[in-house]
Each structure stands twice: as C-alpha cells, then as structure tokens.
Write a protein that holds these residues in place. Structure first.
Motif, short mmCIF file in Angstrom:
data_model
loop_
_atom_site.label_atom_id
_atom_site.label_comp_id
_atom_site.label_asym_id
_atom_site.label_seq_id
_atom_site.Cartn_x
_atom_site.Cartn_y
_atom_site.Cartn_z
N VAL A 44 0.83 -1.21 0.00
CA VAL A 44 0.00 0.00 0.00
C VAL A 44 0.86 1.26 0.00
O VAL A 44 0.51 2.26 -0.63
CB VAL A 44 -0.98 -0.01 1.19
CG1 VAL A 44 -0.27 0.14 2.52
CG2 VAL A 44 -2.03 1.08 1.02
N VAL A 45 2.01 1.22 0.67
CA VAL A 45 2.88 2.40 0.69
C VAL A 45 3.44 2.68 -0.71
O VAL A 45 3.52 3.83 -1.15
CB VAL A 45 4.02 2.22 1.70
CG1 VAL A 45 5.08 3.31 1.54
CG2 VAL A 45 3.47 2.24 3.12
N LYS A 46 3.82 1.61 -1.41
CA LYS A 46 4.40 1.77 -2.73
C LYS A 46 3.36 1.66 -3.84
O LYS A 46 3.71 1.63 -5.02
CB LYS A 46 5.49 0.72 -2.94
CG LYS A 46 6.63 0.83 -1.92
CD LYS A 46 7.64 -0.28 -2.10
CE LYS A 46 8.74 -0.20 -1.04
NZ LYS A 46 9.73 -1.31 -1.18
N GLY A 47 2.09 1.60 -3.46
CA GLY A 47 1.03 1.36 -4.43
C GLY A 47 0.56 2.58 -5.18
O GLY A 47 -0.48 2.52 -5.85
N ALA A 48 1.26 3.67 -5.09
CA ALA A 48 0.96 4.87 -5.87
C ALA A 48 -0.49 5.33 -5.71
O ALA A 48 -1.14 5.74 -6.67
CB ALA A 48 1.27 4.64 -7.34
N GLY A 49 -0.99 5.26 -4.47
CA GLY A 49 -2.33 5.79 -4.21
C GLY A 49 -3.47 4.83 -4.43
O GLY A 49 -4.63 5.24 -4.46
N PHE A 50 -3.17 3.52 -4.56
CA PHE A 50 -4.21 2.53 -4.78
C PHE A 50 -4.35 1.59 -3.57
O PHE A 50 -3.38 1.36 -2.84
CB PHE A 50 -3.88 1.66 -6.01
CG PHE A 50 -3.90 2.41 -7.30
CD1 PHE A 50 -5.08 2.59 -8.01
CD2 PHE A 50 -2.72 2.94 -7.84
CE1 PHE A 50 -5.10 3.27 -9.21
CE2 PHE A 50 -2.73 3.62 -9.04
CZ PHE A 50 -3.93 3.80 -9.74
N HIS A 51 -5.56 1.06 -3.38
CA HIS A 51 -5.71 -0.10 -2.52
C HIS A 51 -5.06 -1.26 -3.26
O HIS A 51 -5.27 -1.43 -4.47
CB HIS A 51 -7.19 -0.45 -2.30
CG HIS A 51 -8.02 0.68 -1.74
ND1 HIS A 51 -7.79 1.22 -0.49
CD2 HIS A 51 -9.08 1.35 -2.26
CE1 HIS A 51 -8.69 2.17 -0.26
NE2 HIS A 51 -9.48 2.28 -1.32
N VAL A 52 -4.29 -2.10 -2.56
CA VAL A 52 -3.62 -3.23 -3.20
C VAL A 52 -4.04 -4.51 -2.49
O VAL A 52 -3.85 -4.65 -1.28
CB VAL A 52 -2.08 -3.09 -3.17
CG1 VAL A 52 -1.42 -4.27 -3.88
CG2 VAL A 52 -1.65 -1.77 -3.82
N VAL A 53 -4.64 -5.43 -3.24
CA VAL A 53 -5.18 -6.67 -2.70
C VAL A 53 -4.38 -7.84 -3.22
O VAL A 53 -4.32 -8.06 -4.44
CB VAL A 53 -6.66 -6.83 -3.09
CG1 VAL A 53 -7.27 -8.05 -2.39
CG2 VAL A 53 -7.46 -5.57 -2.76
N THR A 54 -3.75 -8.60 -2.33
CA THR A 54 -2.89 -9.69 -2.75
C THR A 54 -3.18 -10.97 -1.98
O THR A 54 -3.78 -10.97 -0.92
CB THR A 54 -1.40 -9.34 -2.54
OG1 THR A 54 -1.18 -9.02 -1.15
CG2 THR A 54 -0.98 -8.16 -3.40
#
Length: 313
Positions: free
Chosen positions: A223-233
């Motif tokens: 999420v920190v490196k996700g460029a402003g996106f929610h990241v679901v993994t």
C-alpha cells in the motif's frame, strides 16, 4: 458516476519481432521476455547464445481485467491449493457466504494458486515426499470451482494467475513448445467459466493481483508503494488489512489469506517450522464508488468459520 457493475477485459496485442534481442529489450529482460513468448528462460538464453534471429511470436494473453462497482461487494479468496479428497472449511465458508449474500455481490474473485503443481515445480523433492499428480489436482480444482459456480449464478467469475498456477502452462511451454495453441495445454482451457488475467482493476482505486511484495510486511509495503491505490494480494497466506494515510486519501493493503488448510500435504516443505498463516477470505464493499473498511471471514483454531458474527462453516 460509475455503472453498477460494468465489465470488460483488455488483452495484450499479438506482436511479431524478427530479432530476439529486440524482444528481450522490449520486455526489460530475459525472464519477462521468456514469459511473454511462453518458453523457458534457459531456452531463450540458448537461442540468444546461438545468435538466432528466427521469427518469434509473443503469446497473446489477457493482462488486466477491469471491473467498475458503484455500490456492491466482491468476495476474494486465494491460495486454495486444492487438494484431491479434501474440502476445507474455508472453501465451504466461501461457498456459503456467496449463497447467503449473492444479492449484494457483483463478482467472485479467486486471487491465484488454485492448484499446487508439486510434480511440475522447479523445486526439488524433499525426501520421499509424495506429490499429487497434475491430473488429480486439476480434477480437484474443477470440482471445487464447480461448487463455487453452483452458488455464484449471475455473478462475474474472475481469477488472477498465481505463481503455482503458472507451473501448469510453463512446464508444457518449456517441454513441448510445438504444441502451443493446442486446446488443453493451458490451465485456462480447463476452467472455461472463469475470466483469467494477471491483474484485476476495480474502479479507479483498487488493484487485485496475486503477489507484489513478499515477507511479513508485504501488505504495508504494497500500500505504501502502491501509488495511491488499494492493493489486494494473496501469496503470503496471511489474512489482514494494513491502512496507510499519506498526504492523499486513506488506502488499504489487503491480504486475502488462504482457502487451503495449513496442514495439507502440499505444505510439507515447511518441515515442521511454524508459519504465520490464516485460512479465510475477504469481502470488499463499495458505496458511491468508495471502498468501505474490508471485512474478513477467518477459520478459527477450532475449525469453525464466522462472517459478520454468524457461523458460516
């Protein structure tokens, strides 16, 4: 305003290049170029060493699936590693929650690693460990997905490709490249009811992908490196959410646990070591196009699974 549930798939364009060096340069290295061509890295290195300039065709594959949801939910499970003869509590709960909450759901997402592929892994065998055959694993995957399909009528059924799923295509592509395009040589051929891609983009704020960062801080790093996106993994087998509020909007790093059981034979490689894993799955909901706080269904130590305070398996 976003449509209630609009949906389409973007596919990469088939390209032809006459120089292997151009292919490698265009894809930023041998590994991604080999994946795009559907051959093993060693095969590509060998061709490069021979100075081959034969005509090559990059495999056509779906890269990104786009899904727009203004109001509604998606249910996301991952890392099922479906095992012959075993139906896990998490899988039962997944089916039951779909059946109970189908009216609010817009899509069912399986976020990678449907099968294990122990017999076609690049990792060596541990002792006399017995690995299930590809045939048995594939039949288990088809049976379990059939159960999901039976309760997901009318819903979009999407899946991302996990590293274990890729073993199926990669082994065949590297050992029998002459059979490219023959029906049955791709995992997707055996799962016609599901749209497959490497990533699913929901609205303009969420990326669903099997794996990005790894390790115990994967959700935070995503999420920190996700460029402003929610990241679901998936991938890590952990079930959790980490929030990050920078100078912009609040964003979540979400890990979707595993539909598998931690004591499955496929995880023999742990050789007795502890693993901070959690069986379960996630449900994500949007209202007026904005994601609400993620919800989870977790399997407790006593083997019972609860969602929204109700026992579901």
């Amino acid at each position: 305003m976003l449509a209630s549930a609009s949906f389409f798939i973007c596919a990469t364009e088939r390209k032809h290049m006459s120089d292997l060096k151009d292919v490698v340069a265009a894809h930023g290295g041998i590994r991604p170029a080999a994946r795009a061509m559907g051959i093993a890295e060693s095969t590509l290195r060998s061709r490069l060493s021979r100075g081959s300039d034969i005509q090559v065709t990059l495999r056509e594959h779906k890269t990104i699936t786009d899904l727009a949801i203004a109001n509604g939910s998606v249910i996301i499970g991952s890392d099922a590693h479906y095992s012959p003869g075993r139906i896990t509590t998490a899988h039962k709960a997944f089916c039951n929650v779909i059946a109970e909450h189908r009216a609010e759901l817009r899509a069912v997402i399986l976020n990678g690693d449907l099968l294990d592929g122990g017999q076609i892994s690049r990792h060596g065998r541990i002792g006399w460990q017995k690995a299930f055959s590809v045939k048995d694993e594939l039949e288990a995957v088809q049976e379990r997905l059939g159960e999901i399909e039976s309760v997901a009528m009318g819903l979009k059924k999407l899946r991302t490709k996990g590293n274990h799923d890729e073993r199926f295509d990669t082994r065949l592509a590297s050992q029998a490249p002459e059979y490219e395009g023959v029906p049955g040589f791709s995992l997707a051929d055996h799962l016609p009811g599901w749209h497959d891609s490497y990533r699913i983009d929901i609205n303009d704020d969420t990326k669903v992908i099997h794996a990005v960062a790894n390790g115990m801080h994967a959700a935070y790093n995503n999420v920190v490196k996700g460029a402003g996106f929610h990241v679901v993994t998936g991938h890590t087998h952990r079930l959790q959410v980490v929030q990050f509020r920078g100078f912009g909007k609040l964003r979540y790093g979400i890990e979707t646990g595993m539909l598998a059981d931690a004591d499955q034979d496929e995880f023999h490689y742990l050789t007795g070591k502890n693993a901070n894993w959690q069986s379960g799955f996630a449900v994500l909901t949007w209202r007026d196009g904005e994601m609400l706080y993620p919800e989870f269904c977790a399997v407790r130590d006593d083997g019972k699974a609860y969602f929204r305070g109700q026992r579901v398996a």
